[in-house]
Scaffold this active site. Sequence first.
Site, PDB file in Angstrom:
ATOM      1  N   ARG A 252       0.805  -1.217   0.000  1.00  0.00           N
ATOM      2  CA  ARG A 252       0.000   0.000   0.000  1.00  0.00           C
ATOM      3  C   ARG A 252       0.838   1.265   0.000  1.00  0.00           C
ATOM      4  O   ARG A 252       0.509   2.244  -0.695  1.00  0.00           O
ATOM      5  CB  ARG A 252      -0.957  -0.008   1.201  1.00  0.00           C
ATOM      6  CG  ARG A 252      -1.858   1.207   1.322  1.00  0.00           C
ATOM      7  CD  ARG A 252      -2.508   1.619   0.007  1.00  0.00           C
ATOM      8  NE  ARG A 252      -3.206   0.526  -0.647  1.00  0.00           N
ATOM      9  CZ  ARG A 252      -3.614   0.568  -1.914  1.00  0.00           C
ATOM     10  NH1 ARG A 252      -3.358   1.630  -2.663  1.00  0.00           N
ATOM     11  NH2 ARG A 252      -4.247  -0.456  -2.446  1.00  0.00           N
TER      12      ARG A 252
ATOM     13  N   LYS B  96       1.623  24.426  -1.577  1.00  0.00           N
ATOM     14  CA  LYS B  96       0.277  23.856  -1.416  1.00  0.00           C
ATOM     15  C   LYS B  96       0.349  22.348  -1.608  1.00  0.00           C
ATOM     16  O   LYS B  96      -0.106  21.786  -2.599  1.00  0.00           O
ATOM     17  CB  LYS B  96      -0.686  24.508  -2.403  1.00  0.00           C
ATOM     18  CG  LYS B  96      -0.877  25.990  -2.138  1.00  0.00           C
ATOM     19  CD  LYS B  96      -1.751  26.646  -3.193  1.00  0.00           C
ATOM     20  CE  LYS B  96      -1.890  28.145  -2.925  1.00  0.00           C
ATOM     21  NZ  LYS B  96      -2.682  28.834  -3.968  1.00  0.00           N
TER      22      LYS B  96
ATOM     23  N   LYS C 227       4.594  38.019   0.993  1.00  0.00           N
ATOM     24  CA  LYS C 227       3.304  37.976   0.321  1.00  0.00           C
ATOM     25  C   LYS C 227       2.397  39.110   0.814  1.00  0.00           C
ATOM     26  O   LYS C 227       2.819  39.947   1.609  1.00  0.00           O
ATOM     27  CB  LYS C 227       2.669  36.601   0.507  1.00  0.00           C
ATOM     28  CG  LYS C 227       3.591  35.443   0.051  1.00  0.00           C
ATOM     29  CD  LYS C 227       2.850  34.168  -0.164  1.00  0.00           C
ATOM     30  CE  LYS C 227       2.062  34.213  -1.455  1.00  0.00           C
ATOM     31  NZ  LYS C 227       1.420  32.901  -1.753  1.00  0.00           N
TER      32      LYS C 227
ATOM     33  N   GLU D 208       5.751  39.870  -3.350  1.00  0.00           N
ATOM     34  CA  GLU D 208       4.500  39.724  -4.097  1.00  0.00           C
ATOM     35  C   GLU D 208       3.890  41.100  -4.327  1.00  0.00           C
ATOM     36  O   GLU D 208       3.806  41.920  -3.404  1.00  0.00           O
ATOM     37  CB  GLU D 208       3.519  38.852  -3.317  1.00  0.00           C
ATOM     38  CG  GLU D 208       2.168  38.694  -3.994  1.00  0.00           C
ATOM     39  CD  GLU D 208       1.204  37.834  -3.195  1.00  0.00           C
ATOM     40  OE1 GLU D 208       1.410  36.614  -3.172  1.00  0.00           O
ATOM     41  OE2 GLU D 208       0.284  38.390  -2.580  1.00  0.00           O
TER      42      GLU D 208
ATOM     43  N   ASP E 134       0.820  38.833  -8.764  1.00  0.00           N
ATOM     44  CA  ASP E 134      -0.240  37.973  -8.256  1.00  0.00           C
ATOM     45  C   ASP E 134      -1.610  38.356  -8.795  1.00  0.00           C
ATOM     46  O   ASP E 134      -2.022  39.523  -8.720  1.00  0.00           O
ATOM     47  CB  ASP E 134      -0.258  38.034  -6.724  1.00  0.00           C
ATOM     48  CG  ASP E 134      -1.183  36.999  -6.124  1.00  0.00           C
ATOM     49  OD1 ASP E 134      -1.049  35.813  -6.468  1.00  0.00           O
ATOM     50  OD2 ASP E 134      -2.045  37.376  -5.308  1.00  0.00           O
TER      51      ASP E 134
END
Length: 288
Positions: free
Chosen positions: A105, A140, A172, A205, A227
């Site tokens: 697995r 992410k 950011k 950013e 962005d």
Amino acid sequence: MQIPPASYLTPEALTTFIRTALAEDVGDGDHSALAAIPADARKRAHLLVKGEGLLAGMALAPLIFREVDPTLQMSALLTDGTPVKHGDIAFTVEGPARSILTAERLVLNCMQRMSGIATYTAHLNTLLAGTSAKLLDTRKTTPNFRICEKWAVLIGGGVNHRYGLFDMIILKDNHVDYAGGIAQAIAATHAYLAKTGRKMPVEIETRSLDEVQQALDAGGIDRIMLDNMKPDQLREAVALIAGRFPTEASGGITEQTIAEVAGTGVDYISVGALTHSVKSLDLSLKAF
């Protein structure tokens, strides 16, 4: 085993990942295998491809088998980055039957997801043909699985962005807002780096052409992120920056829009969907 040149792919990091994953899955024992399979049974299995895409995880699989049982013998028939189709056999493994079942697995979970990421990365790269833009991943990622997901991006032909919060500074929107503005965030960052004696690349950013100009006026950066800008705005920003800093387009970029974004002249395009929204490639470990 050949590992792509990435600083995070160390033997120690891979061993830690595998042992943690096995502890989660096996606990105090694979009681299904222990109950049903004789201790002295030796068997074979092969990895059957049941979909179409790009194979990834071939260099990881033998490490998992070896951790479960050093006597397991895996024979690779394909390599990472190989285009595969339904019916292809990626590898065979032979040894104690219980150990094959215990490792099954984790090998499949890793390879299916890694292959899905590599497949999607390669697909998006084809949409960048004719441009100089490079495809980046993001943070992410799935907690505790980042090492495999970023590795899969490399296998698919993408470029890793920073691995974590520790190896690059990206200021950011929230950093900028909390710091009081573009110039203040950059100035505070340089004061921090000087105080701590660290040398790290700095990216800022920006959300508008006005913020791009503020970043240019402040300087002291290594890349400007653009962005959630529309293509026309990206072109203006690229022209305004005029090669003084590398540029990165980010925010909601999809396979429907990525070619147009690349055509604006940006140097990098970051796509969170590479790791957070992929479909795993169907693979199966079959006894034979």
